[in-house]
Design an enzyme around this catalytic site. Structure first.
Site, PDB file in Angstrom:
ATOM      1  CE1 TYR A 145     -32.042 -18.386  25.265  1.00 25.95           C
ATOM      2  CE2 TYR A 145     -30.537 -19.224  23.605  1.00 25.95           C
ATOM      3  CZ  TYR A 145     -31.186 -19.368  24.817  1.00 25.95           C
ATOM      4  OH  TYR A 145     -30.976 -20.500  25.574  1.00 25.95           O
ATOM      5  CE1 TYR A 176     -26.563 -18.966  28.917  1.00 23.49           C
ATOM      6  CE2 TYR A 176     -28.446 -20.421  29.122  1.00 23.49           C
ATOM      7  CZ  TYR A 176     -27.379 -19.936  28.391  1.00 23.49           C
ATOM      8  OH  TYR A 176     -27.137 -20.414  27.122  1.00 23.49           O
ATOM      9  NE  ARG A 177     -28.015 -16.981  24.690  1.00 21.98           N
ATOM     10  CZ  ARG A 177     -27.268 -17.753  23.899  1.00 21.98           C
ATOM     11  NH1 ARG A 177     -26.833 -18.910  24.352  1.00 21.98           N
ATOM     12  NH2 ARG A 177     -26.968 -17.379  22.671  1.00 21.98           N
TER      13      ARG A 177
END
Length: 529
Positions: free
Chosen positions: A91, A473-474
């Site tokens: 991420y 969501y991410r």
């Protein structure tokens, strides 16, 4: 050395000099060898001009030093990017979203400030990893558990700020849901405390998160508004026992009542551990990988051919043995009365505390024990059929229904095959967070000419999800503008409100520039696809 865009070398050097005087020269890093640690080693822009690179890094050791760093940066318009430990691989890692930013590395702020056995809570600094907290709890003789994500080396604060999740009981495994109390330093160097922490001398900061007026903790989740320097968490009291059990149902069409009953039972607190929904029929030797979901007739034909059941739901229970066994008996009775042909199995049972022999057998994260056992699932070389230099995560929230699971799986796998996106690991129904399902896929990344094609394919995949009303969501930095663009209700009102908050609390736009698609006013043109 990279100079932040739009900043003269002299101004930048002056800002770094002020930071050195605040934190000590040994904690400001400008050499290429040092800054290599602040690259995103899973970047989809590796060695391309668009790769996001830090201009410098600074590691303050206290709240006062964070204040001094932000004041030095704010006075000169130096962009900064705070990280807790930089372990957010897949991420973005430790790299800034906006190339040229100064990384504020909070690894030195690694104190467990308080553990309260009576209120089952703690207060920690951002450098505290799950391993650090687990060691602290064990060495102090605590009877409390933390909930941990798959890779336990990350920061409790950092993981919660990016809405990470774990594996234990409801109310704890959604890590942002377990937060109670935030301290953050704003762009002007002022210290903010949320909830009851705003009362001087408060003794209830980790007990009641609201305080008075609007609840502002969420301003700092996936945020560009401040540097979090303390965070409170609710912890889980060690239970008497743990039980894992499962139910299998035979036919494709049983998925609807299966999901409905799982939802009813979880929302009614008939079990408190993390449930899972899968398919014995569709899973191969790697249980994280699914085949393409067949049609109802095809799946039922396979059931008849193989003797395997179509679907399985698994349940985890924490609590007194008599209570959790009674809960499991009730669940068996409900399924037997609702779905014909349902079968049941008790998978694991342990009394706590665990023995050394137990520790060798268990999935440790279910017991609040940090580890790296599952981190290899999407790591370099994890899948010999799709060799890579790492992975990124695709993380779409889908409806918590049977149709959501089937349609989500079909959509993901069909799109990935068409777009030639290899999948290292896939799970269609993760339930770490309250009342939701998240569909995860680990996608390989490279350090060569394959990345541009991958980026274009992932961009298209985000569009496919958005057309179905599913948002991520991410996401990794390369896709933050695209993902924020999918949240487009009322001409992107969500983004516009975030921009208003940015302009009010960080008018010079220095903190976490571009993170999750929120850009300061002077950089907005052409951003936010």
């Amino acid at each position: 050395m990279i100079t932040p865009p739009g900043l003269s070398a002299a101004t930048f050097a002056d800002g770094l000099a002020e930071m050195r005087s605040a934190v000590g020269g040994e904690w400001v890093f400008t050499e290429e060898a040092d800054l290599h640690a602040y690259r995103d080693f899973y970047s989809v822009f590796w060695d391309e001009p668009e790769e996001r690179l830090a201009s410098a890094a600074v590691a303050p050791g206290s709240v006062e030093e964070v204040q001094a760093v932000l004041r030095a940066a704010n006075a000169r318009g130096i962009p900064v990017y705070p990280i807790s430990t930089g372990r957010n691989l897949g991420y973005g890692g430790a790299a800034p979203v906006y190339s040229g930013s100064v990384v504020i590395d909070l690894k030195r702020m690694n104190r467990v400030l308080e553990v309260n056995e009576d209120t089952c809570s703690c207060l920690v600094e951002p450098g505290v990893s799950y391993f650090d907290m687990y060691r602290h709890l064990r060495e102090s003789g605590s009877k409390l558990w933390i909930d941990v994500p798959a890779p336990g080396w990350g920061s409790m604060v950092g993981n919660a700020l990016d809405s990470g999740g774990g594996y234990t009981a409801a109310g704890y495994r959604g890590h942002w849901e377990a937060v109670c109390g935030v301290e953050a330093v704003l762009a002007d160097g002022e210290v903010f405390r949320s909830g009851m922490g705003a009362v001087p001398g408060s003794e209830t900061w980790q007990q009641y998160r609201m305080g008075i007026g609007p609840c502002l903790d969420g301003l700092f989740r996936q945020s560009t508004l401040g540097v979090v320097t303390k965070m409170g968490f609710w912890l889980f009291p060690e239970p008497e026992a743990f039980l894992s059990a499962s139910v299998e149902v035979p036919w494709f069409e049983d998925l609807g009542p299966l999901v409905e009953l799982v939802n009813e039972l979880e929302f009614g607190n008939l079990f408190n551990g993390m449930p899972s929904i899968g398919s014995p029929l569709l899973q191969d030797a790697n249980p994280a990988l699914w085949e393409m979901v067949p049609t109802p007739d095809e799946m039922n034909a396979r059931v008849r051919e193989t003797g395997l059941n179509a679907w399985r739901a698994s349940f985890q229970f924490y609590g007194p043995e008599a209570v959790i066994r009674a809960q499991w008996e009730y669940i068996r009775d409900r399924f037997a009365a609702t779905i014909g042909g349902a079968s049941f199995r008790e998978d694991e049972f342990y009394r706590l505390p665990l023995s050394d022999a137990d520790l060798d057998r268990i999935f440790k994260a279910r017991f609040g024990i940090p580890n790296l056992e599952r981190f290899s699932l999407g790591s370099r070389g994890a899948n010999p059929l799709a060799p890579s230099d790492g992975h990124i995560w695709i993380s779409a929230v889908i409806p918590r229904t049977a149709d959501g699971i089937v349609e989500g799986t079909r959509t993901m796998l069909e799109a990935c095959r068409r777009l030639e996106i290899p999948i290292l690991a896939f799970s269609p129904s993760i339930t770490c967070w309250a009342r939701s399902l998240v569909m995860f896929a680990a996608v390989p990344v490279y350090k060569d000419e394959r990345n541009p094609k991958l980026r274009a394919a992932v961009m298209e995949l985000i569009d496919i999800f958005a057309e179905k009303g599913w948002g991520e969501y991410r996401c990794p930095p390369a896709f933050m503008d695209k993902v924020m663009g999918a949240y487009s209700f009322n001409d992107h009102k969500l983004r516009r409100v975030n921009e208003q908050l940015k302009d009010a609390l960080d008018p010079r736009g220095i903190i976490s520039v571009g993170r999750y698609g929120i850009w300061p006013a002077h950089l907005r043109e052409g951003r936010g696809a």
